[in-house]
Design a protein around this motif. Structure first.
Motif, PDB file in Angstrom:
ATOM      1  N   ASP A 150      58.176 101.309  59.946  1.00  0.00           N
ATOM      2  CA  ASP A 150      58.060 100.012  59.535  1.00  0.00           C
ATOM      3  C   ASP A 150      59.698  99.601  59.649  1.00  0.00           C
ATOM      4  OD1 ASP A 150      55.281  99.044  59.090  1.00  0.00           O
ATOM      5  OD2 ASP A 150      55.594 100.794  57.936  1.00  0.00           O
ATOM      6  N   GLU A 187      45.913  96.364  54.314  1.00  0.00           N
ATOM      7  CA  GLU A 187      46.878  96.981  55.055  1.00  0.00           C
ATOM      8  C   GLU A 187      47.007  98.459  54.325  1.00  0.00           C
ATOM      9  OE1 GLU A 187      51.608  96.540  56.285  1.00  0.00           O
ATOM     10  OE2 GLU A 187      50.221  94.884  56.185  1.00  0.00           O
ATOM     11  N   SER A 206      54.441  94.533  55.394  1.00  0.00           N
ATOM     12  CA  SER A 206      55.703  94.983  56.124  1.00  0.00           C
ATOM     13  C   SER A 206      55.617  95.005  57.693  1.00  0.00           C
ATOM     14  CB  SER A 206      55.858  96.592  55.996  1.00  0.00           C
ATOM     15  OG  SER A 206      54.767  97.279  56.283  1.00  0.00           O
ATOM     16  N   SER A 207      54.649  94.657  58.473  1.00  0.00           N
ATOM     17  CA  SER A 207      54.257  94.673  59.840  1.00  0.00           C
ATOM     18  C   SER A 207      55.260  93.402  60.408  1.00  0.00           C
ATOM     19  CB  SER A 207      52.904  94.237  60.142  1.00  0.00           C
ATOM     20  OG  SER A 207      52.184  93.275  59.578  1.00  0.00           O
ATOM     21  N   GLY A 230      58.574  92.312  60.711  1.00  0.00           N
ATOM     22  CA  GLY A 230      60.109  92.498  60.530  1.00  0.00           C
ATOM     23  C   GLY A 230      60.809  91.257  60.155  1.00  0.00           C
ATOM     24  N   LYS A 283      60.590  94.779  64.079  1.00  0.00           N
ATOM     25  CA  LYS A 283      60.592  95.645  62.951  1.00  0.00           C
ATOM     26  C   LYS A 283      61.811  95.322  62.126  1.00  0.00           C
ATOM     27  CE  LYS A 283      56.704  97.748  63.900  1.00  0.00           C
ATOM     28  NZ  LYS A 283      55.559  97.459  63.142  1.00  0.00           N
ATOM     29  N   LEU A 340      53.226 103.017  54.632  1.00  0.00           N
ATOM     30  CA  LEU A 340      54.566 102.238  54.980  1.00  0.00           C
ATOM     31  C   LEU A 340      55.749 103.258  55.440  1.00  0.00           C
ATOM     32  CD1 LEU A 340      56.290  99.212  52.848  1.00  0.00           C
ATOM     33  CD2 LEU A 340      57.666 101.279  54.133  1.00  0.00           C
ATOM     34  N   VAL A 355      58.971  93.491  50.600  1.00  0.00           N
ATOM     35  CA  VAL A 355      57.646  93.867  51.193  1.00  0.00           C
ATOM     36  C   VAL A 355      56.583  93.777  50.024  1.00  0.00           C
ATOM     37  CG1 VAL A 355      55.976  95.571  51.855  1.00  0.00           C
ATOM     38  CG2 VAL A 355      58.362  95.452  52.773  1.00  0.00           C
ATOM     39  N   ILE A 408      59.016 103.820  66.406  1.00  0.00           N
ATOM     40  CA  ILE A 408      58.299 102.597  66.252  1.00  0.00           C
ATOM     41  C   ILE A 408      56.895 102.571  67.297  1.00  0.00           C
ATOM     42  CG2 ILE A 408      58.411  99.942  66.999  1.00  0.00           C
ATOM     43  CD1 ILE A 408      61.479 100.129  66.249  1.00  0.00           C
TER      44      ILE A 408
END
Length: 413
Positions: A106, A32, A335-336, A338, A129, A36, A329, A100
């Protein structure tokens, strides 16, 4: 879009390369590498700009800096963008949607103004999120409008009203008249105040609702004065609190024997009013810069970067909730999702220099001490921004509404 609201982008820190991040619930690893992104949605230009605004943006930035400086952490870049919702729910919702959908945000932080926070809450949950409410105060955010994608940090209308209302009734203030800001925050606080006053043996004689960002409170204050209530409670915040207190003094209301109580009062309000006018006001708050060595140390770093202005509780909340989010996180590895991040925030004990040790409850309510303060007399103040004296520390069990009484449904499912 730019003609409808103001949004600024600021890159704070960028790590080199990507970090192999674990995927929730799966035994695989994934790269990833995208930044962020933290969106600070705040009031940069209206009546809450002093209590949130640029100070909340700075506080979130400091949280990122302190997180990165605390030891080996994620090498993924971290960015902050900011937007001015102008105290309009539709503007706040549009900014959140844009962030978003198109900008990969995020998490959204701050959201002062409860109507804005409630509107943004819906968009954040729909898109899975995270929303960290450090500025808005409606207790509905962990009650009937709770969300598994939301953490409510600094305070709420229940905690603010319960401490000061109990203290005032116990000191003899039995009859009340309420001046209420006419939007979600005011409505929630009004209900909480009525409940606490009546349970404590007092009585609400009447009230009036006032438009947000009111410049002239004269007609409302005359109604309060003519009610003969012992207590005139100001259920407003920021510039509205400053204006209503100044005008109450000009009308001679305190001099006439009626007591003015601010249900929400910030350090910046007292600074604007001056101790000569604000002295003696009692109120409930979650943070004060001069509480202990940790709060004083952080303030010494914050104030020079905030044009010499000391932090409000909402600035403290923006810092602390952003810091705890980053820890979650990092522990989770992504973090995707929520909802998963918020669940991790609830699992991890909270610990920061401004609120100390605490926890996040199942409904998203952050639990910590609240404090009953009184504004000092001018002769009691010994240094700049030395405005409060501590009357009482209110433990979490007393300060916050019990989970079972809030009406939040998702923890039951």
């Amino acid at each position: 879009m730019e003609g409808r609201f103001r949004v600024s982008r600021r890159r704070l820190l960028a790590g080199a390369g990507g970090l192999a991040l674990g995927m929730t619930g799966l035994g695989v690893r994934a790269q990833e590498t995208k930044p962020l992104r933290i969106g600070v949605l705040t009031d940069m230009s209206s009546l809450y700009a002093d209590v949130t605004g640029p100070g909340s943006l700075l506080a979130a930035k400091m949280a990122v800096e302190d997180f990165q400086a605390s030891g080996p952490k994620m090498t993924r870049p971290i960015e902050i963008i900011s937007g001015d919702h102008m105290n309009k729910a539709d503007v706040g919702a549009n900014i959140a949607r844009e962030w978003i959908d198109r900008q990969g945000v995020d998490v959204i932080v701050d959201a002062p103004n409860s109507a804005v926070a409630l509107a943004v809450r819906n968009i954040v949950q729909q898109n899975n999120k995270t929303l960290l409410v450090s500025g808005a105060s409606s207790s509905d955010l962990t009650g009937k409008s709770c969300s598994p994608n939301l953490v409510h940090w600094t305070y709420d209308t229940y905690a603010l009203s319960s401490g000061v209302a109990r203290a005032v009734v116990e000191s003899g203030g039995k009859s009340w008249f309420l001046l209420t800001a006419d939007y979600a925050f005011g409505h929630a606080m009004e209900g909480d105040i009525k409940n606490v006053v009546q349970k404590s043996g007092g009585k609400v004689l009447g009230g009036v609702r006032t438009p947000i960002n009111t410049q002239d409170f004269s007609s409302f204050l005359l109604q309060a004065q003519s009610s003969k209530a012992e207590i005139i409670a100001l259920i407003n915040a920021g510039g509205d609190t400053i204006n209503s207190i100044k005008q109450a003094v000009e009308f001679g209301i305190p001099q006439g024997g009626q007591r003015v109580v601010a249900t929400v009062l910030y350090l910046s309000d007292v600074h604007s009013l001056g101790l000569k006018i604000a002295q003696g006001l009692q109120f409930t708050e979650s943070f004060y810069w001069d509480l202990n060595d940790d709060t004083r140390g952080w303030t010494k770093r914050f104030a020079p970067r905030n044009n010499g202005r000391y932090p409000t509780a909402l600035h403290a909340g923006a810092y602390a909730t952003t810091l705890h989010y980053l820890k979650a996180v990092d522990a989770l590895g992504a973090s995707s999702d929520g909802k998963a991040v918020v669940e991790q925030m609830k699992k991890l004990p909270t610990d920061d220099p401004l609120f100390g040790k605490g926890s996040v409850r199942a409904d998203g309510r952050k639990l910590h001490n609240m404090y009953l303060f009184e504004v000092k007399k001018p002769e009691e103040s010994k240094q700049p921004w030395d405005y409060y004296k501590l009357v009482k520390t209110i433990a979490p069990a007393e300060a916050w509404r019990p989970l079972a009484e809030g009406g939040c449904e998702f923890p039951k499912s």
